[in-house]
Design an enzyme around this catalytic site. Structure first.
Site, PDB file in Angstrom:
ATOM      1  N   TYR A  53      33.661  27.980  38.852  1.00 46.40           N
ATOM      2  CA  TYR A  53      33.778  27.210  40.099  1.00 46.40           C
ATOM      3  C   TYR A  53      32.890  25.971  40.090  1.00 46.40           C
ATOM      4  O   TYR A  53      33.241  24.944  40.679  1.00 46.40           O
ATOM      5  CB  TYR A  53      33.515  28.107  41.320  1.00 46.40           C
ATOM      6  CG  TYR A  53      34.737  28.922  41.649  1.00 46.40           C
ATOM      7  CD1 TYR A  53      34.842  30.248  41.242  1.00 46.40           C
ATOM      8  CD2 TYR A  53      35.837  28.336  42.272  1.00 46.40           C
ATOM      9  CE1 TYR A  53      36.002  30.976  41.488  1.00 46.40           C
ATOM     10  CE2 TYR A  53      36.995  29.053  42.521  1.00 46.40           C
ATOM     11  CZ  TYR A  53      37.084  30.367  42.114  1.00 46.40           C
ATOM     12  OH  TYR A  53      38.237  31.065  42.328  1.00 46.40           O
ATOM     13  N   ARG A  56      35.041  23.396  38.573  1.00 47.15           N
ATOM     14  CA  ARG A  56      36.106  22.923  39.490  1.00 47.15           C
ATOM     15  C   ARG A  56      35.501  22.049  40.584  1.00 47.15           C
ATOM     16  O   ARG A  56      36.106  21.076  41.016  1.00 47.15           O
ATOM     17  CB  ARG A  56      36.863  24.110  40.094  1.00 47.15           C
ATOM     18  CG  ARG A  56      37.728  24.864  39.083  1.00 47.15           C
ATOM     19  CD  ARG A  56      38.475  25.998  39.729  1.00 47.15           C
ATOM     20  NE  ARG A  56      39.548  25.511  40.614  1.00 47.15           N
ATOM     21  CZ  ARG A  56      40.188  26.311  41.473  1.00 47.15           C
ATOM     22  NH1 ARG A  56      39.835  27.583  41.576  1.00 47.15           N
ATOM     23  NH2 ARG A  56      41.147  25.835  42.229  1.00 47.15           N
ATOM     24  N   GLN A  86      46.735  26.096  51.109  1.00 48.67           N
ATOM     25  CA  GLN A  86      46.208  27.124  50.210  1.00 48.67           C
ATOM     26  C   GLN A  86      45.209  26.474  49.242  1.00 48.67           C
ATOM     27  O   GLN A  86      44.537  27.176  48.486  1.00 48.67           O
ATOM     28  CB  GLN A  86      47.330  27.782  49.425  1.00 48.67           C
ATOM     29  CG  GLN A  86      48.356  28.492  50.311  1.00 48.67           C
ATOM     30  CD  GLN A  86      49.555  28.930  49.511  1.00 48.67           C
ATOM     31  OE1 GLN A  86      49.574  30.013  48.901  1.00 48.67           O
ATOM     32  NE2 GLN A  86      50.580  28.083  49.482  1.00 48.67           N
ATOM     33  N   ASN A  87      45.155  25.172  49.272  1.00 48.90           N
ATOM     34  CA  ASN A  87      44.311  24.440  48.326  1.00 48.90           C
ATOM     35  C   ASN A  87      42.860  24.462  48.761  1.00 48.90           C
ATOM     36  O   ASN A  87      42.559  24.509  49.955  1.00 48.90           O
ATOM     37  CB  ASN A  87      44.786  22.986  48.186  1.00 48.90           C
ATOM     38  CG  ASN A  87      46.213  22.906  47.663  1.00 48.90           C
ATOM     39  OD1 ASN A  87      46.701  23.853  47.038  1.00 48.90           O
ATOM     40  ND2 ASN A  87      46.894  21.809  47.940  1.00 48.90           N
ATOM     41  N   VAL A  88      41.995  24.441  47.772  1.00 51.65           N
ATOM     42  CA  VAL A  88      40.553  24.464  48.058  1.00 51.65           C
ATOM     43  C   VAL A  88      39.938  23.081  47.829  1.00 51.65           C
ATOM     44  O   VAL A  88      38.741  22.892  47.994  1.00 51.65           O
ATOM     45  CB  VAL A  88      39.841  25.546  47.195  1.00 51.65           C
ATOM     46  CG1 VAL A  88      40.297  26.940  47.638  1.00 51.65           C
ATOM     47  CG2 VAL A  88      40.065  25.347  45.704  1.00 51.65           C
ATOM     48  N   HIS A 104      42.351  29.590  51.687  1.00 47.05           N
ATOM     49  CA  HIS A 104      41.691  30.203  50.528  1.00 47.05           C
ATOM     50  C   HIS A 104      40.302  29.647  50.259  1.00 47.05           C
ATOM     51  O   HIS A 104      39.767  29.815  49.169  1.00 47.05           O
ATOM     52  CB  HIS A 104      42.580  30.047  49.291  1.00 47.05           C
ATOM     53  CG  HIS A 104      43.886  30.776  49.437  1.00 47.05           C
ATOM     54  ND1 HIS A 104      44.991  30.475  48.677  1.00 47.05           N
ATOM     55  CD2 HIS A 104      44.278  31.770  50.269  1.00 47.05           C
ATOM     56  CE1 HIS A 104      45.999  31.277  49.030  1.00 47.05           C
ATOM     57  NE2 HIS A 104      45.581  32.055  50.007  1.00 47.05           N
ATOM     58  N   GLY A 174      54.867  22.076  47.617  1.00 47.60           N
ATOM     59  CA  GLY A 174      54.100  22.345  46.398  1.00 47.60           C
ATOM     60  C   GLY A 174      53.455  23.704  46.319  1.00 47.60           C
ATOM     61  O   GLY A 174      52.316  23.840  45.871  1.00 47.60           O
ATOM     62  N   THR A 175      54.203  24.756  46.770  1.00 48.16           N
ATOM     63  CA  THR A 175      53.672  26.105  46.576  1.00 48.16           C
ATOM     64  C   THR A 175      54.793  27.008  46.085  1.00 48.16           C
ATOM     65  O   THR A 175      55.931  26.927  46.549  1.00 48.16           O
ATOM     66  CB  THR A 175      53.050  26.698  47.858  1.00 48.16           C
ATOM     67  OG1 THR A 175      52.757  28.086  47.653  1.00 48.16           O
ATOM     68  CG2 THR A 175      53.943  26.543  49.081  1.00 48.16           C
ATOM     69  N   SER A 176      54.446  27.894  45.153  1.00 47.41           N
ATOM     70  CA  SER A 176      55.465  28.806  44.599  1.00 47.41           C
ATOM     71  C   SER A 176      55.729  29.960  45.560  1.00 47.41           C
ATOM     72  O   SER A 176      56.590  30.806  45.295  1.00 47.41           O
ATOM     73  CB  SER A 176      54.969  29.351  43.255  1.00 47.41           C
ATOM     74  OG  SER A 176      53.744  30.068  43.463  1.00 47.41           O
TER      75      SER A 176
HETATM   76  N1  APR Z   1      54.912  18.041  43.506  1.00 48.42           N
HETATM   77  C1  APR Z   1      55.302  19.091  44.284  1.00 48.42           C
HETATM   78  N2  APR Z   1      55.333  20.373  43.847  1.00 48.42           N
HETATM   79  C2  APR Z   1      54.948  20.585  42.571  1.00 48.42           C
HETATM   80  C3  APR Z   1      54.534  19.545  41.697  1.00 48.42           C
HETATM   81  C4  APR Z   1      54.523  18.232  42.222  1.00 48.42           C
HETATM   82  N3  APR Z   1      54.149  17.192  41.462  1.00 48.42           N
HETATM   83  N4  APR Z   1      54.222  20.097  40.490  1.00 48.42           N
HETATM   84  C5  APR Z   1      54.424  21.431  40.616  1.00 48.42           C
HETATM   85  N5  APR Z   1      54.876  21.717  41.854  1.00 48.42           N
HETATM   86  C6  APR Z   1      55.190  23.022  42.440  1.00 48.42           C
HETATM   87  C7  APR Z   1      55.628  24.070  41.449  1.00 48.42           C
HETATM   88  O1  APR Z   1      57.039  23.979  41.217  1.00 48.42           O
HETATM   89  C8  APR Z   1      55.256  25.366  42.192  1.00 48.42           C
HETATM   90  O2  APR Z   1      56.298  25.783  43.058  1.00 48.42           O
HETATM   91  O3  APR Z   1      54.013  23.513  43.026  1.00 48.42           O
HETATM   92  C9  APR Z   1      54.061  24.941  43.030  1.00 48.42           C
HETATM   93  C10 APR Z   1      52.742  25.442  42.480  1.00 48.42           C
HETATM   94  O4  APR Z   1      52.737  26.847  42.571  1.00 48.42           O
HETATM   95  P1  APR Z   1      51.413  27.628  42.151  1.00 48.42           P
HETATM   96  O5  APR Z   1      50.895  27.063  40.877  1.00 48.42           O
HETATM   97  O6  APR Z   1      51.722  29.086  42.240  1.00 48.42           O
HETATM   98  O7  APR Z   1      50.347  27.209  43.273  1.00 48.42           O
HETATM   99  P2  APR Z   1      50.198  27.801  44.731  1.00 48.42           P
HETATM  100  O8  APR Z   1      51.522  28.255  45.255  1.00 48.42           O
HETATM  101  O9  APR Z   1      49.438  26.809  45.520  1.00 48.42           O
HETATM  102  O10 APR Z   1      49.266  29.098  44.477  1.00 48.42           O
HETATM  103  C11 APR Z   1      48.904  29.832  45.626  1.00 48.42           C
HETATM  104  O11 APR Z   1      47.484  31.211  44.260  1.00 48.42           O
HETATM  105  O12 APR Z   1      45.896  31.537  42.645  1.00 48.42           O
HETATM  106  C12 APR Z   1      46.103  31.415  43.977  1.00 48.42           C
HETATM  107  O13 APR Z   1      44.452  30.736  45.475  1.00 48.42           O
HETATM  108  C13 APR Z   1      45.354  30.253  44.538  1.00 48.42           C
HETATM  109  O14 APR Z   1      45.941  28.922  46.453  1.00 48.42           O
HETATM  110  C14 APR Z   1      46.435  29.423  45.215  1.00 48.42           C
HETATM  111  C15 APR Z   1      47.547  30.425  45.415  1.00 48.42           C
END
Ligand code: APR
Length: 233
Positions: A53, A56, A86-88, A104, A174-176
């Protein structure tokens, strides 16, 4: 003013140079989340987690908000905007957004190891100052990052549910949607609120099935979203 609620994840900060977690070459492709970002991992090896950390935290000094963060901040002129992230990182705040709820934790802050949510222990610490073993929080326990580790509860979820339930328009960027309880927030979006998703990838979230999917990077999709929102003022 209509209430625009935006749930963001690592993807929105990708263009700023911060890694996502589950994309190819994402953070969890190169590091073991359970070793470096879980409560058990911290108990097993505090030094290793602090080192992860500290790196980071220091890296956050080298990145800037991108176009997507800035446009979201500008939307406050026409909407009541609530960001649930969810971003830090602090890129939403640095772009000028005023209502940011971190689910988070925040890299900018530190806390105690005994009770990480004790308000007396949570404080800002300069990003270039590493957290070291022996450094104490106000309650005398070892100082640690103010980050929700895997295996810990997410104290801001009740507040986030209330915000989502008041959305006139709901946007996911931008979250999975892999991590709960954050991903579960979609169940609280009012049926009357149109949903938008900005993500270049496929999202297999059942709740987001009928969202309008702007299948681009955030820096491009945010301008397309802005056009959609223009007639929803
Ligand atoms: N613009 C928009 N979306 C994007 C881009 C971009 N340039 N590049 C990638 N992505 C998308 C990917 O397709 C994916 O759906 O962003 C998403 C990232 O997903 P993750 O990597 O799983 O990140 P996130 O969903 O924020 O993770 C959630 O997991 O590990 C924990 O605490 C951590 O907050 C985090 C949480």
């Amino acid at each position: 003013m209509k209430h625009l609620v935006i749930l963001t994840g690592a993807g929105i900060s990708a263009e700023s140079g911060l890694s996502t977690f589950r994309d190819n070459n994402g953070l969890w492709q190169n590091y073991d989340a359970m070793e470096l970002a879980s409560l058990q991992g911290y108990r097993n090896n505090r030094e290793k987690v602090l080192e992860f950390y500290n790196a980071r935290r220091k890296n956050l000094l080298t990145v800037e908000p991108n176009h997507a963060h800035h446009v979201i901040a500008e939307l406050e002129k026409d909407f009541k905007v609530s960001i649930i992230t969810q971003n830090v990182d602090d890129l939403h705040e640095r772009a000028g957004s005023n209502n940011v709820l971190h689910l988070h934790g925040e890299l900018r802050k530190v806390t105690g190891s005994m009770n990480p949510n004790n308000p007396k222990c949570i404080k800002e610490k300069p990003l270039d100052e590493p957290i070291v073993i022996g450094e104490k929080a106000a309650d005398g326990s070892q100082l640690r990052p103010f980050i929700v580790l895997f295996g810990e509860s997410v104290p801001n979820i009740p507040a986030a549910k209330k915000i989502v339930a008041q959305a006139d328009i709901f946007v996911v960027i931008g979250t999975s949607l892999n991590v709960y309880p954050a991903a579960g927030l979609l169940q609280y979006v009012p049926a009357s609120a149109p949903g938008f998703l900005i993500d270049p990838g496929e999202i297999d979230s059942y709740e987001a099935l009928n969202y309008h999917h702007i299948k681009t990077k955030a820096v491009e999709g945010i301008d397309i979203l802005k056009d959609f929102l223009a007639d929803k003022l």
